[in-house]
Design a protein around this motif. Structure first.
Motif, mmCIF file in Angstrom:
data_model
loop_
_atom_site.group_PDB
_atom_site.id
_atom_site.type_symbol
_atom_site.label_atom_id
_atom_site.label_comp_id
_atom_site.label_asym_id
_atom_site.label_seq_id
_atom_site.Cartn_x
_atom_site.Cartn_y
_atom_site.Cartn_z
ATOM 1 N N VAL A 185 25.943 -104.123 12.357
ATOM 2 C CA VAL A 185 25.563 -105.328 11.261
ATOM 3 C C VAL A 185 26.129 -106.738 12.106
ATOM 4 O O VAL A 185 25.349 -107.668 11.837
ATOM 5 N N LEU A 186 27.361 -106.635 12.645
ATOM 6 C CA LEU A 186 27.745 -107.833 13.333
ATOM 7 C C LEU A 186 26.950 -108.109 14.563
ATOM 8 O O LEU A 186 26.910 -109.404 15.210
ATOM 9 N N GLY A 187 26.059 -107.276 15.028
ATOM 10 C CA GLY A 187 25.249 -107.761 16.314
ATOM 11 C C GLY A 187 25.992 -107.221 17.494
ATOM 12 O O GLY A 187 25.335 -107.509 18.507
ATOM 13 N N ALA A 188 26.887 -106.573 17.627
ATOM 14 C CA ALA A 188 27.481 -105.951 18.817
ATOM 15 C C ALA A 188 26.657 -104.471 19.216
ATOM 16 O O ALA A 188 27.112 -103.550 19.102
ATOM 17 N N LEU A 189 25.430 -104.890 19.527
ATOM 18 C CA LEU A 189 24.701 -103.689 19.342
ATOM 19 C C LEU A 189 24.979 -102.538 20.580
ATOM 20 O O LEU A 189 24.834 -101.391 20.255
#
Length: 302
Positions: A185-189
């Protein structure tokens, strides 16, 4: 209705309840029926929750033994009630355990779990914080507080608590599924993908973990991989709204407009807030049709 939040409750709280063993009893119980009750209360030989409740109740009602014994009995009976989803009785027992021993971190942790499973998130966070005051290196309590923050969509706080839980106890691999979703969700994929892969290798084969990895692939623009993971999630939970909606986006991006529309409309019927949820998850959507629209346009940022 099966929304993502129900899986956070079911999956991210796998490790949380902590049973007290016979080492917690201040003195050895008397022989005979008292010893048998202690064994049942401790969950010896994987006894059923009903048998654990009976054993703990018999010990408590007998009124024999030191205070520590009653603390353990109330905690263990609370765990047994939690196993039966009887959270009202569980909460009463955990509260009594903490009243008898205000320094008993396990009971505060377990109380927080029971609160969280009833939806009382603020009370749950308060209980986890009490556990952490008493035991600052309590990995399970950090993991549980992370799950509480995750339920409240406070992703940055959840991520920090998951980091601390894993730092303190790397063996708590089950919490990696929760951190995977939070990081996704936070984008630290890439970091999220590593967590999900570890969780799946460790045996966390469940709808929530596949749904988390599917979200990562969706945000990376890996639509075929996202489809595969959403299909896996839906095999476990055919009415998981987030998986249906995400699969709908993936299908649309792969050119299957009819299939995409069908999945998205099915997800909306299950969870009326699913469009807003995906925006919150960091998957921008625009031009989505009303239920009677014939056009579908979904934009994702790989």
């Amino acid at each position: 209705m099966i929304a993502r939040a129900s899986f956070i409750k079911a999956v991210m709280l796998i490790l949380v309840l902590v049973l007290s063993s016979s080492s917690g009893w201040a003195q050895k119980p008397k022989k005979g029926s008292s010893l048998k009750n202690v064994e049942l209360c401790n969950g010896s030989d994987r006894v059923s929750p009903e048998a654990r409740i009976d054993g703990c109740t018999a010990f408590i009602d007998a009124g024999e033994g030191a205070v520590n014994g009653f603390v353990v009995a109330y905690n263990n009976r609370g765990n047994a009630y939690s196993a039966k989803a009887d959270y009202e009785r569980a909460i009463k027992d955990f509260v009594e355990a903490t009243r008898l021993d205000p320094n008993y971190a396990k009971a505060f942790n377990n109380l927080g779990v029971a609160y969280l499973r009833t939806g009382a998130r603020d009370l749950a966070i308060g209980a986890f914080e009490e556990a952490l005051k008493l035991k600052p290196n309590y990995g399970a309590a950090f993991a549980n507080r992370a799950a509480a923050y995750l339920q409240g969509n406070v992703y940055d706080r959840a991520a920090r608590d998951y980091d601390e839980a894993i730092r303190l106890d790397p063996k708590l691999e089950a919490v990696r599924s929760g951190r995977c979703w939070t990081r996704a969700v936070l984008g630290a994929l890439q970091a999220a993908l590593e967590d999900c892969d570890i969780a799946l290798r460790s045996g966390a084969n469940n709808a929530a973990t596949y749904d988390s990895r599917a979200l990562i692939n969706l945000k990376m623009g890996q639509f075929s991989a996202a489809m595969d993971d959403y299909n896996s999630a839906l095999r476990f939970a055919p009415r998981l709204a987030s998986a249906l909606y995400g699969r709908g986006i993936a299908r649309f991006k792969l050119g299957d407009t009819d299939g995409g529309r069908s999945d998205i409309e099915a997800a909306r019927r299950i969870d009326a807030g699913i469009d807003e949820a995906f925006v919150r998850y960091g998957v921008p959507v625009t031009g989505l049709p009303s239920r009677d629209s014939t056009l579908l346009q979904v934009l994702t940022n790989p």
